[in-house]
Design a protein around this motif. Sequence first.
Motif, PDB file in Angstrom:
ATOM      1  N   ALA A 194      -4.554  -3.761  -9.819  1.00  0.00           N
ATOM      2  CA  ALA A 194      -4.742  -2.819  -8.708  1.00  0.00           C
ATOM      3  C   ALA A 194      -3.866  -3.172  -7.517  1.00  0.00           C
ATOM      4  O   ALA A 194      -4.160  -2.795  -6.387  1.00  0.00           O
ATOM      5  CB  ALA A 194      -6.210  -2.806  -8.289  1.00  0.00           C
ATOM      6  N   VAL A 221     -12.052  -0.124  -7.748  1.00  0.00           N
ATOM      7  CA  VAL A 221     -11.240   1.093  -7.787  1.00  0.00           C
ATOM      8  C   VAL A 221     -11.853   2.186  -6.940  1.00  0.00           C
ATOM      9  O   VAL A 221     -11.151   2.875  -6.179  1.00  0.00           O
ATOM     10  CB  VAL A 221     -11.068   1.586  -9.237  1.00  0.00           C
ATOM     11  CG1 VAL A 221     -10.337   2.914  -9.259  1.00  0.00           C
ATOM     12  CG2 VAL A 221     -10.312   0.551 -10.057  1.00  0.00           C
ATOM     13  N   VAL A 253      -5.599   0.360 -14.013  1.00  0.00           N
ATOM     14  CA  VAL A 253      -5.973  -0.896 -13.366  1.00  0.00           C
ATOM     15  C   VAL A 253      -6.189  -1.988 -14.408  1.00  0.00           C
ATOM     16  O   VAL A 253      -5.779  -3.145 -14.219  1.00  0.00           O
ATOM     17  CB  VAL A 253      -7.230  -0.697 -12.503  1.00  0.00           C
ATOM     18  CG1 VAL A 253      -7.737  -2.040 -11.981  1.00  0.00           C
ATOM     19  CG2 VAL A 253      -6.935   0.237 -11.338  1.00  0.00           C
TER      20      VAL A 253
END
Length: 996
Positions: free
Chosen positions: A793, A855, A788
């Motif tokens: 993302a 995340v 990421v």
Amino acid sequence: MWGDAQGANDLSTEDPLAVLLLQITGPACIPLTDKRWQELLKQYNRLVHLDPQNNSLVKTACDAITRHSQSSSNLAILAIQVSMMLNDLRKTCERSAASASYTESSNGFGSNESGSLLTNNKHLAVIVGKARATCGALNLLRILSHATIVGFCESGAMENEMNSVHLSASSKTNSSQSPLNLAFTYSGTSTARSQKFRDGAEEILAALIPFISVANPIPELYDAMVLSLSLLLVLLSSQMYQPMVSSLQKDEILRDIKNRNESKGDACEGYIETTEIEDKTKLLTVKRGNGFLDALQKISNHQRKGAMSKIENNTNTNQNGTQTGTRLNNMNETDNNRDWAHSLTSAALNWIVKRPSPPKNSISFHHMSLLKYLVESNREEKPGADGMYENHRIVLARSPSRKSNKRSSQRNSIVSSDSFDSDDELLEKSGSTAQLIIDATRGVLRFSSTILMLPLRLVRLAASTIGLFGVGSEVNDFHSVQSIGKKDVIWITDSPIADIGCCILLLVNHNMRAKKGNREFLNSFRLSLSSLEDNRWGSGIESMEGIDIGNGDSDSDEYGKELDVVGEDSNSAVKIMDVLDTKNASVSLSVNFESLFLAFGKILHTEVGALLLYTFLQSSPMFAASISARSDLDTLVMPLLRTLYFSSTLHVKKATSKQSNLDSKMLLLPQSRPFRSQSQLYVIMILLLLFSQDASFGMDAFRRVTISSIPWYKERRLSDISLGSMLILALLRSIAFNLNRLRDGFLLSNCCAVLLNMGPHIVSIHSYTAMRLVSVTLSCMKSLVSMVQKDGAGSIDDPSTLIGMYAEVCRCLLQILKYCTRSEYVEQNLHLVYALVYSQGEFNEVISSSNSSTVFGSTEIEHISEIIKQANRIIQESGETLSAVDAMAILVNKSNELRVSPSDDDVITSNVNYEDQDCAACSDFTFTYEEEADPEVFFVPYIWEVVSCVVTTSFIEWNKRHIRIYSMFDEYTVDEDSQEATPASNEYSQDVGDVV
């Protein structure tokens, strides 16, 4: 071994047998009654050893029959000759059985406790002579039929490239005009129509099926049985040499043709033309059909309809108005009218359970022993602690019994140094060519006594799989690891009949799966399996008192005596039940489910065994229900986990000093590929998902089933570990291998589904499993955060991307950690709590990163963080530096303080991709397996791959270059990107594979 193998290999153009071979494969028709056929078939001692790969003259004959079979009808005549020989052999055995005092068997003749029912030496000599003559004819027909089928399919491919395809919409296939059909049609000179046109294809099928359906063949018939099964497999192989078209796709094509023709009117009625290459290929396959496979299915369906009709008539005319069953043999007056699906399936059940082994004087036993000694002569390949090979290129068809190693070793020591010639004598007999491999295969040559006994096919197989002769095994370029699904293996079997028969059973059950209307099955073979019942108890079954179901250990001398597995007598452990099925109005099969269960435990480590179990679970509701009710599923699960374990073993080496620029890469050794086919991994994961979707399996796996030792697990000596903990270890290993090497979304999703199904039931997790679970979770979290940070993302929710795969795994593993540390179960998973405390530094480092909030979901992270804080506080309150044992003791004593908070149920909710619900509700959410709408597309090509590359690769001369059905398995390749250790960022250098 009987026969003249050396004479078959030395065949020259001047030999009378060679002259006859060239005549019957030439353009001139040799009438059915011509004496040359008898002269040819009398050479059975050499015919049975003919091999086109060992002799160029045989190859020439194969090329000739391919060109002339349609015009000469000689192949059809040979098929008719073989049919008559098979029928005569079977009837001779039946007459011999009827003329003496034999124990009744299911199909008229079989074997009793002494191994042979024949007490009359004269009858025995007649049967042996006829059986050997039939073997020679069967082998010749198999070789010539295979060449004709390959040529037929190859000519179809050329027709597809050069011409437009026209297909009649009024019928499903034009089989009557098919070149293959013409090749097996005999146009005689008789004026009688019945004699002028004879369908050799139908006659050979009508002779093969009753013969191979014998449940317990006597030893004298073993080679004839193996060759008959091999011939049937070759006859069905026209499907393998053509592109895959499932029955559903076929129906759609025909429906589309009909609709187009109706819209275009009479001008194009009945035909349609297409110029699209893909459609043209499929249309041609539909037009030409699958020859013998279509005929077998069509005749079987017709027979079953007739059987159901007769049962209904018998039921309606019963004077008492009650349901009555009828014997299958009495219901059909001739063998040709017998229910082939019923007979073949019942015989296959017998083969699966009993696995009849070949007698020592048979060709099958000699071939089986050659393979064994080829492997044993390679000092680098030795069996593991469990008696099986860890190299996926060497497969034992049946796992050895650990209880009878001493007896097995004595039985297998069939080669005595006193029984064979010395090395010098061997060289004199074999000539100087023997010196080329005498050192590498000393044991094989001692067993064979001559170099000519070692078929060229076996030499090539050994060289390409285990590098026996110093070639074929060392490959330095990892780019050569391609087409893994097509690589051959050495299949070491104890029962060729069982293996080939099971392959045929798989093929006929996974074809013709398309449904019509409300009918569940069109496939009569699958319908036979759907009626499978347990004969230990059930309606209408005689008392089974005194029947020994055996202990599942066929290494026992009494095993074959205790399990008389197929028959129509009341003393059989597997019995054809003549019970009326009011729903399907068909004759049902019954089998001892206990014996079948134990038999599966011995073969489930193989691809054939896994496919068979899947087929039975999907086809037989009663068998599937009996499996779900068992608490000893470790018998089935452990062989699957063993295969999954070695299929996930990372065989890697670090780059050399000359490759300093590749320091971050791991090179996959081609000769150390951990699996043969990704499809094998798919089937294993599907089976595990089928087991895990039953809640009782998860509870039993952690609470009731304990494995005392696991000899094949290398990383640590494990003892007294629960089946559930072992399952988690294997799945974690598979996930790590998938993320680093395969990156297969389907396999990864199924791994996660099995874990999530097991999650609500995880208790008393093993300490080693707990450490591995935390380690893999943290490693995946680190990798995901790094990705990421590097790429963003944006595709994190796309499971087809690498970052999406890591995200899916992280969500799954965090969910598992949440399951295990719930308030009601945290006291039973203290090893996992300690593992979290031990790794709290890494955990805090990951969740404190700037991207962690985007995340990972907050609910799992908050709950796990709270558990770590509580456990760490309890340990730190002692004020001392504690060992792991002392820390665990403190957690045990104060485990009641680990209930996170009064609002625990509010904290534990599902993350993204799962419904928002509390933990109790999550435990009711189960991932289940549903078969695809068109499962033939996957299973039929995979079964043919297993047939041609695994089970029969050592004794059937498959033409691998012309196989077209499983070309889809070329997708897996190893490229440079897949060799990089992930993630690319240097922030976290630890690879997922390093922690499993």
